[in-house]
Design an enzyme around this catalytic site. Sequence first.
Site, PDB file in Angstrom:
ATOM      1  N   LYS A  25       1.004  -6.992   5.765  1.00  0.00           N
ATOM      2  CA  LYS A  25       1.633  -5.721   6.175  1.00  0.00           C
ATOM      3  C   LYS A  25       0.621  -4.792   6.839  1.00  0.00           C
ATOM      4  CE  LYS A  25       3.588  -2.883   2.926  1.00  0.00           C
ATOM      5  NZ  LYS A  25       3.371  -1.426   3.049  1.00  0.00           N
ATOM      6  N   SER A  26      -0.533  -4.622   6.211  1.00  0.00           N
ATOM      7  CA  SER A  26      -1.536  -3.701   6.775  1.00  0.00           C
ATOM      8  C   SER A  26      -1.952  -4.153   8.170  1.00  0.00           C
ATOM      9  CB  SER A  26      -2.785  -3.674   5.885  1.00  0.00           C
ATOM     10  OG  SER A  26      -2.504  -3.054   4.660  1.00  0.00           O
ATOM     11  N   GLN A 171      -5.969   4.334   4.727  1.00  0.00           N
ATOM     12  CA  GLN A 171      -5.040   4.991   5.659  1.00  0.00           C
ATOM     13  C   GLN A 171      -5.682   6.215   6.286  1.00  0.00           C
ATOM     14  OE1 GLN A 171      -1.391   5.713   3.524  1.00  0.00           O
ATOM     15  NE2 GLN A 171      -0.899   3.536   3.393  1.00  0.00           N
ATOM     16  N   ASP A 323      -3.028  -2.170  -4.510  1.00  0.00           N
ATOM     17  CA  ASP A 323      -1.624  -2.590  -4.460  1.00  0.00           C
ATOM     18  C   ASP A 323      -1.302  -3.665  -5.495  1.00  0.00           C
ATOM     19  OD1 ASP A 323      -1.160  -0.760  -2.461  1.00  0.00           O
ATOM     20  OD2 ASP A 323      -1.480  -2.191  -0.844  1.00  0.00           O
TER      21      ASP A 323
HETATM   22  C1  S3P Z   1      -3.056   0.585   3.158  1.00  0.00           C
HETATM   23  C2  S3P Z   1      -3.946   1.254   2.374  1.00  0.00           C
HETATM   24  C3  S3P Z   1      -3.682   1.585   0.963  1.00  0.00           C
HETATM   25  C4  S3P Z   1      -2.589   0.696   0.393  1.00  0.00           C
HETATM   26  C5  S3P Z   1      -1.398   0.608   1.303  1.00  0.00           C
HETATM   27  C6  S3P Z   1      -1.794   0.044   2.652  1.00  0.00           C
HETATM   28  C7  S3P Z   1      -3.400   0.367   4.574  1.00  0.00           C
HETATM   29  O1  S3P Z   1      -3.251   2.924   0.890  1.00  0.00           O
HETATM   30  O2  S3P Z   1      -2.185   1.165  -0.868  1.00  0.00           O
HETATM   31  O3  S3P Z   1      -0.396  -0.212   0.741  1.00  0.00           O
HETATM   32  O4  S3P Z   1      -2.727  -0.445   5.245  1.00  0.00           O
HETATM   33  O5  S3P Z   1      -4.356   0.997   5.053  1.00  0.00           O
HETATM   34  P1  S3P Z   1      -4.295   4.153   0.815  1.00  0.00           P
HETATM   35  O6  S3P Z   1      -5.099   4.158   2.043  1.00  0.00           O
HETATM   36  O7  S3P Z   1      -3.444   5.388   0.711  1.00  0.00           O
HETATM   37  O8  S3P Z   1      -5.107   3.922  -0.429  1.00  0.00           O
END
Ligand code: S3P
Length: 437
Positions: A25-26, A171, A323
């Site tokens: 997903k990321s 993020q 996650d």
């Molecule tokens: C993600 C970063 C994480 C993770 C999320 C996806 C990303 O969040 O929990 O499911 O794709 O960069 P945070 O950056 O808020 O920790």
Amino acid sequence: MTACADMVVRPCAAVRGILRVPGDKSISHRAAMLGALAEGETVIEGFLESDDCLGTLNAMAALGAPWERRGGRIAIRGVGGRPAPPSGPLDLGNSGTGLRLLAGIAAGQPFVTEFTGDASLRSRPMGRIKEPLERMGAGVELLGPGGTAPLLVRGGALTGIRYRLPVASAQVKSCVLLAGLFARGPTTVEEPRRTRDHTERLLEAMGVGVRREGDAITVEGAGPRRPRLAPAARAVPGDFSSAAFWMAAAAAREGCEVRVEGVGLNPGRTAFLEVLRRMGAEVNVAAARGADSEWEPRGDVTVRGGRLDGTEVGGDEIPNLIDELPLVAVLGAMAAGRTVIRDAAELRVKESDRIRAMAAGLAAFGVPVEETPDGMIVSAPAVLRGGGEVHSRGDHRVAMALAVLALAADAPVRVRDVACVDTSYPGFWDDLERLRG
Ligand code: S3P
């Protein structure tokens, strides 16, 4: 099988099998965004066609980069570093990654972009992106109560900054680095704890220089010239966080064995494997070779189940398995002794308050669980009691983690409100049926 509002999960004696899980997903979010910014066409294999990532593709189309399905791949026509103003608000649905990263891109554009999302996304903190983006020169107005979306990003000429993240968040790091692509001069982000580096890896793969020095990551901004990203054909690996459900399902019980093939093994994502090993599970990893693996490591992971012991999870490990923490709680409910999760207050601002949601879910199985401000303490009950119902609270990972626990209960369990599973793992229920053999 299509996911309906509720799902009744029947217990089974063991889970066994070999499978592939849908794309990461990321990485899919980032490939959609950077492919849309590139010069020419980007073709992505293994793109995760979940609600979240399709939302990001559609948002990029609204910024002038149309996409189409082509023989199982996604082809995106890039805008060459110059997105077009959207004709209405961009709705990122349930996706914090979609909204926060795209806000960084919007900050560098000479127009105003409005962002919104579903009720969960509109309850999540956005002050964490407003602060750095405003320091770079953008205007960010949070229209929701208490610093939440909807939000307006007034983009413009940005200046690079040096920014230390107040929370370890990939993020927020990515939001600032993506804004940095459009800024004058260098932008540096310092991380208090190392987080997943998918943005950095994809930028490098597309020809953008990224410098790492200790805990600092720097990109050089293009300023008024617009950034140049080279398009590339890329294969997204399977999502480690989706694969983790089956690793957990196999780990705690004798006679279980699951192999997940072609799964992403980015070192910023795999701390859960160490936790499984620490608890006593047998974990084997066979890394794949090849150009795709140099971009994003991948391989096959086999987990063989047995008796587990409780463990403690905290500190630097947390961002690396953020996650998977609902699954650590699930394993704690099946392991001897106590399992302690700490330093994980971020869980309270995910798609739901995951500490509260998991504690309530575990309690419904008769699991002794104590919520703490930044985690929880879990022990195994004498009997993992089924026969009742648990609630996802609209959170995909809570729904799937509780479904995994239900496989080991003494009677069927109704998981309420499971449509959210499609935000990250379409096909989850089919895979669950296959693995129960
Ligand atoms: C993600 C970063 C994480 C993770 C999320 C996806 C990303 O969040 O929990 O499911 O794709 O960069 P945070 O950056 O808020 O920790």
